[in-house]
Scaffold this active site. Structure first.
Site, PDB file in Angstrom:
ATOM      1  N   GLY A  12     -45.169 -46.008   0.201  1.00 28.29           N
ATOM      2  CA  GLY A  12     -43.742 -46.245   0.015  1.00 28.29           C
ATOM      3  C   GLY A  12     -43.218 -45.567  -1.236  1.00 28.29           C
ATOM      4  CG  ASP A  13     -41.316 -47.260  -3.669  1.00 28.82           C
ATOM      5  OD1 ASP A  13     -40.362 -47.610  -2.955  1.00 28.82           O
ATOM      6  OD2 ASP A  13     -42.064 -48.066  -4.247  1.00 28.82           O
ATOM      7  CE  LYS A  16     -39.562 -44.828   2.732  1.00 34.90           C
ATOM      8  NZ  LYS A  16     -40.465 -44.978   1.566  1.00 34.90           N
ATOM      9  CG  ASN A  38     -39.769 -54.747   3.280  1.00 41.21           C
ATOM     10  OD1 ASN A  38     -38.797 -54.302   3.885  1.00 41.21           O
ATOM     11  ND2 ASN A  38     -40.979 -54.777   3.815  1.00 41.21           N
ATOM     12  N   GLY A  40     -36.361 -50.192  -0.681  1.00 42.91           N
ATOM     13  CA  GLY A  40     -35.345 -49.830  -1.672  1.00 42.91           C
ATOM     14  C   GLY A  40     -35.273 -48.317  -1.659  1.00 42.91           C
ATOM     15  CG  HIS A  41     -34.902 -46.316   1.466  1.00 40.74           C
ATOM     16  ND1 HIS A  41     -34.856 -46.071   2.809  1.00 40.74           N
ATOM     17  CD2 HIS A  41     -36.126 -46.872   1.220  1.00 40.74           C
ATOM     18  CE1 HIS A  41     -36.002 -46.467   3.358  1.00 40.74           C
ATOM     19  NE2 HIS A  41     -36.776 -46.964   2.417  1.00 40.74           N
ATOM     20  CD  GLN A 221     -41.249 -51.307   4.376  1.00 46.24           C
ATOM     21  OE1 GLN A 221     -41.124 -51.292   5.586  1.00 46.24           O
ATOM     22  NE2 GLN A 221     -40.269 -51.664   3.582  1.00 46.24           N
ATOM     23  CB  THR A 298     -39.546 -56.281  -6.938  1.00 48.25           C
ATOM     24  OG1 THR A 298     -40.438 -55.169  -7.040  1.00 48.25           O
ATOM     25  CG2 THR A 298     -39.554 -56.803  -5.512  1.00 48.25           C
ATOM     26  CE  LYS A 328     -40.291 -39.813  -8.835  1.00 48.39           C
ATOM     27  NZ  LYS A 328     -40.260 -41.284  -8.951  1.00 48.39           N
ATOM     28  CG  ASP A 330     -39.346 -33.828 -11.130  1.00 52.84           C
ATOM     29  OD1 ASP A 330     -39.580 -33.943  -9.912  1.00 52.84           O
ATOM     30  OD2 ASP A 330     -38.833 -34.746 -11.804  1.00 52.84           O
TER      31      ASP A 330
HETATM   32  P1  GDP Z   1     -37.908 -44.454  -1.117  1.00 54.80           P
HETATM   33  O1  GDP Z   1     -38.185 -45.911  -1.037  1.00 54.80           O
HETATM   34  O2  GDP Z   1     -38.940 -43.632  -0.422  1.00 54.80           O
HETATM   35  O3  GDP Z   1     -36.518 -44.094  -0.688  1.00 54.80           O
HETATM   36  O4  GDP Z   1     -38.033 -44.072  -2.667  1.00 54.80           O
HETATM   37  P2  GDP Z   1     -37.423 -44.897  -3.912  1.00 54.80           P
HETATM   38  O5  GDP Z   1     -35.966 -44.670  -3.975  1.00 54.80           O
HETATM   39  O6  GDP Z   1     -37.907 -46.300  -3.906  1.00 54.80           O
HETATM   40  O7  GDP Z   1     -38.213 -44.213  -5.109  1.00 54.80           O
HETATM   41  C1  GDP Z   1     -38.120 -42.865  -5.363  1.00 54.80           C
HETATM   42  C2  GDP Z   1     -37.565 -42.677  -6.786  1.00 54.80           C
HETATM   43  O8  GDP Z   1     -37.773 -41.352  -7.198  1.00 54.80           O
HETATM   44  C3  GDP Z   1     -36.073 -42.910  -6.857  1.00 54.80           C
HETATM   45  O9  GDP Z   1     -35.756 -43.405  -8.125  1.00 54.80           O
HETATM   46  C4  GDP Z   1     -35.500 -41.509  -6.672  1.00 54.80           C
HETATM   47  O10 GDP Z   1     -34.231 -41.361  -7.274  1.00 54.80           O
HETATM   48  C5  GDP Z   1     -36.531 -40.682  -7.395  1.00 54.80           C
HETATM   49  N1  GDP Z   1     -36.746 -39.320  -6.870  1.00 54.80           N
HETATM   50  C6  GDP Z   1     -36.703 -38.868  -5.600  1.00 54.80           C
HETATM   51  N2  GDP Z   1     -37.084 -37.576  -5.544  1.00 54.80           N
HETATM   52  C7  GDP Z   1     -37.389 -37.209  -6.813  1.00 54.80           C
HETATM   53  C8  GDP Z   1     -37.884 -36.009  -7.408  1.00 54.80           C
HETATM   54  O11 GDP Z   1     -38.145 -35.012  -6.760  1.00 54.80           O
HETATM   55  N3  GDP Z   1     -38.108 -36.031  -8.761  1.00 54.80           N
HETATM   56  C9  GDP Z   1     -37.850 -37.144  -9.520  1.00 54.80           C
HETATM   57  N4  GDP Z   1     -38.099 -37.073 -10.815  1.00 54.80           N
HETATM   58  N5  GDP Z   1     -37.378 -38.283  -8.992  1.00 54.80           N
HETATM   59  C10 GDP Z   1     -37.168 -38.326  -7.662  1.00 54.80           C
HETATM   60  P1  IMO Z   2     -39.690 -48.472   0.554  1.00 53.57           P
HETATM   61  O1  IMO Z   2     -39.000 -48.390   1.907  1.00 53.57           O
HETATM   62  C1  IMO Z   2     -43.146 -49.788  -1.750  1.00 53.57           C
HETATM   63  C2  IMO Z   2     -45.149 -53.450  -0.436  1.00 53.57           C
HETATM   64  C3  IMO Z   2     -45.045 -54.647  -1.337  1.00 53.57           C
HETATM   65  C4  IMO Z   2     -46.353 -55.353  -0.992  1.00 53.57           C
HETATM   66  C5  IMO Z   2     -46.504 -55.082   0.498  1.00 53.57           C
HETATM   67  C6  IMO Z   2     -45.992 -56.200   1.389  1.00 53.57           C
HETATM   68  O2  IMO Z   2     -38.742 -48.606  -0.587  1.00 53.57           O
HETATM   69  O3  IMO Z   2     -40.677 -47.382   0.402  1.00 53.57           O
HETATM   70  P2  IMO Z   2     -43.618 -57.225   2.006  1.00 53.57           P
HETATM   71  O4  IMO Z   2     -42.391 -57.460   1.182  1.00 53.57           O
HETATM   72  O5  IMO Z   2     -43.417 -56.270   3.119  1.00 53.57           O
HETATM   73  O6  IMO Z   2     -44.246 -58.516   2.423  1.00 53.57           O
HETATM   74  O7  IMO Z   2     -44.682 -56.548   0.989  1.00 53.57           O
HETATM   75  O8  IMO Z   2     -45.764 -53.907   0.761  1.00 53.57           O
HETATM   76  N1  IMO Z   2     -43.839 -52.869  -0.043  1.00 53.57           N
HETATM   77  C7  IMO Z   2     -43.362 -51.719  -0.532  1.00 53.57           C
HETATM   78  N2  IMO Z   2     -43.862 -50.892  -1.477  1.00 53.57           N
HETATM   79  N3  IMO Z   2     -41.997 -49.465  -1.107  1.00 53.57           N
HETATM   80  C8  IMO Z   2     -41.499 -50.268  -0.138  1.00 53.57           C
HETATM   81  O9  IMO Z   2     -40.443 -49.905   0.614  1.00 53.57           O
HETATM   82  C9  IMO Z   2     -42.166 -51.470   0.158  1.00 53.57           C
HETATM   83  N4  IMO Z   2     -41.935 -52.485   1.019  1.00 53.57           N
HETATM   84  C10 IMO Z   2     -42.980 -53.332   0.889  1.00 53.57           C
HETATM   85  O10 IMO Z   2     -44.986 -54.264  -2.684  1.00 53.57           O
HETATM   86  O11 IMO Z   2     -47.427 -54.724  -1.644  1.00 53.57           O
HETATM   87 MG    MG Z   3     -38.391 -47.571  -2.301  1.00 50.97          MG
END
Ligand code: GDP
Ligand code: IMO
Ligand code: MG
Length: 427
Positions: A12-13, A16, A38, A40-41, A221, A298, A328, A330
């Site tokens: 995750g994270d 996306k 759960n 966070g995009h 995720q 969170t 990332k 960078d």
């Molecule tokens: P998602 O859950 O897959 O949508 O990703 P998140 O938003 O939770 O986490 C990605 C984090 O990295 C966010 O704070 C974005 O703003 C940041 N981000 C995305 N692409 C890049 C990148 O290429 N470089 C950097 N430094 N940050 C990025």
């Molecule tokens: P995005 O879409 C990162 C992780 C939680 C925990 C496990 C189960 O932003 O990439 P849950 O709340 O589903 O019962 O948690 O999955 N988790 C994530 N980790 N990015 C997420 O979503 C996540 N959604 C759940 O931290 O380990």
């Molecule tokens: Mg996220």
């Protein structure tokens, strides 16, 4: 093919939200197919940073239909917070958003059950986001759940009452006053939610496909958190892989074209569970600091480590990835040496996948080292400007994974995105 899928290949994270927002102008529809708040995009553009939890990341673009599919679980309270925040930004949410009548509802008591389950597990806890995801999917598969379409029924309140009473019987201690407040917020939010158009989204999507529209399915995720294929039990409760887009939207497998698999140039994980390439030292700390690796939902610090090739290969296999997207790199600009795990060593044996029982084994990653580029790459506008070391890093990854890296993201902003020889689709 009418449907492309974009999903995370790690825990995750991966970025996306950012990439969906970048790709949206090429699509008529963006649809979420699993997970719930759960997720966070994060999206960044024109100096604005915005985090979405339930609403698809196409919401900021004009004339794009955003659908929350049947595979998603919806907390009306979180959804209301999201719509309120978007309305403040003058985003015409109700014009652009549709939700499936078949999506399941997260009740306040689902969140209480989630917390109780984690407390019970003690040191074995999953590290859930405590958004009620697990208990809601349990009620879905247990055939007890309430769906968005049920809020239109005359006896919705009674059905709600029956399910919450069942939940209360399962809980030992409940703060009744707090629950009553949550329930008031829940019913207010349900009323608000009814301003959004409820649809039979499988039919809506079918009609859009027949009309020749392009659809982007947005994963939440990551593949390694998949309920079947992730590092069970440290996973989420839905199918996060490409197959989840079929069941979560009612789309036939043959309709899927490209599968965009996103990965960070390193790895992160939030919550508990195995993480073979985790860095518990200063380098991990540096990656967390440079990459601002704190959860978008969170706020928890994300665990950081080097890129894990066995895990990536596995995710590519499960998803049928046609295009890789690297985010990332960078963040690696601060590192003189960049490591990648090519294999694992377990009990003196080499593995290129994670074995079934990871709880009782020590996984030793086998490393390959690359020289770092030690240069800021966040203002680069084209692939030609990539430092030579970064080019080699990307080319090596492509050759190992046998899938092209079509997009490289060099910063959080929409504009910090470099396409590498990808054709543009007609919308
Ligand atoms: P998602 O859950 O897959 O949508 O990703 P998140 O938003 O939770 O986490 C990605 C984090 O990295 C966010 O704070 C974005 O703003 C940041 N981000 C995305 N692409 C890049 C990148 O290429 N470089 C950097 N430094 N940050 C990025
Ligand atoms: P995005 O879409 C990162 C992780 C939680 C925990 C496990 C189960 O932003 O990439 P849950 O709340 O589903 O019962 O948690 O999955 N988790 C994530 N980790 N990015 C997420 O979503 C996540 N959604 C759940 O931290 O380990
Ligand atoms: Mg996220």
């Amino acid at each position: 093919m009418p449907v492309d899928v974009l999903l995370g290949l790690q825990w995750g994270d991966e970025g996306k939200g950012k990439i969906v927002d970048v790709l949206t102008p090429e699509y008529a529809v963006v649809a979420r197919f699993q997970g719930g708040p759960n997720a966070g995009h994060t999206l960044e553009f024109e100096g604005i940073k915005h985090v979405l939890h339930t609403i698809p990341s196409g919401i900021f673009r004009d004339a794009v239909i955003n659908i929350v599919g049947n595979g998603v679980v919806i907390d009306p309270i979180t959804l209301k917070k999201e719509t309120d925040a978007l309305h403040k930004m003058n985003v015409p949410v109700y014009e652009r958003l549709f939700i499936s009548r078949k999506a399941h509802l997260i009740l306040p008591t689902h969140r209480l059950l989630d917390a109780a389950s984690e407390t019970q597990k003690g040191t074995e806890k999953i590290g859930s986001t405590l958004r009620g995801i697990g208990p809601t999917y349990m009620d879905k598969t247990g055939r007890n759940g309430l769906r968005v379409g049920d809020t239109e029924a005359k006896d919705f309140r009674e059905r709600y009452q029956r399910l919450r009473d069942k939940h209360l019987n399962m809980l030992s201690e409940v703060n009744q006053e707090k629950l009553a407040e949550e329930e008031t917020a829940f019913f207010n939010a349900v009323d608000e939610m009814r301003k959004i158009r409820f649809v039979d989204s499988e039919h809506q999507l079918h009609e859009l496909i027949v009309a020749g529209k392009k659809i982007l399915a947005e994963g939440a995720q990551g593949s390694l958190l998949d309920i079947d294929f992730g590092s069970y039990p440290f996973v989420t409760s839905s199918n996060t892989i490409t197959a989840g887009a079929c069941t979560g939207l009612g789309i036939a497998p043959g309709q899927i074209g490209k599968v965009f698999g996103i990965f960070k140039a390193y790895c992160t994980r939030v919550g508990s569970g195995p993480f073979p390439t985790e860095l518990l030292d200063e380098t991990g700390e540096q990656l967390r600091k440079d990459g601002h690796e704190f959860g978008a939902t969170t706020g928890r610090p994300r665990r950081c480590g080097w890129l894990d090739l066995p895990a990536l290969k596995y995710a590519i296999m499960l998803n049928g990835v046609t295009d890789l997207i690297m985010t990332k790199p960078d963040v690696l600009s601060g590192q003189s040496v960049i490591r990648v795990s090519t294999h694992y060593e377990i009990g003196g044996k080499r593995y290129d996948y994670m074995p079934f029982d990871v709880a009782n084994v020590v996984i030793k990653p086998i490393w390959k080292d690359f020289p770092g580029w030690k240069r800021d790459i966040t203002s680069i506008k084209s692939e030609d400007e990539f430092p030579a070391e970064m080019k080699s890093y990307i080319q090596w990854i492509e050759s190992e994974l046998d899938v092209p890296v079509s997009i490289v993201s060099t910063g959080p902003d929409r504009s910090q995105t470099i396409r590498r020889g990808v054709e543009q689709h007609a919308r």
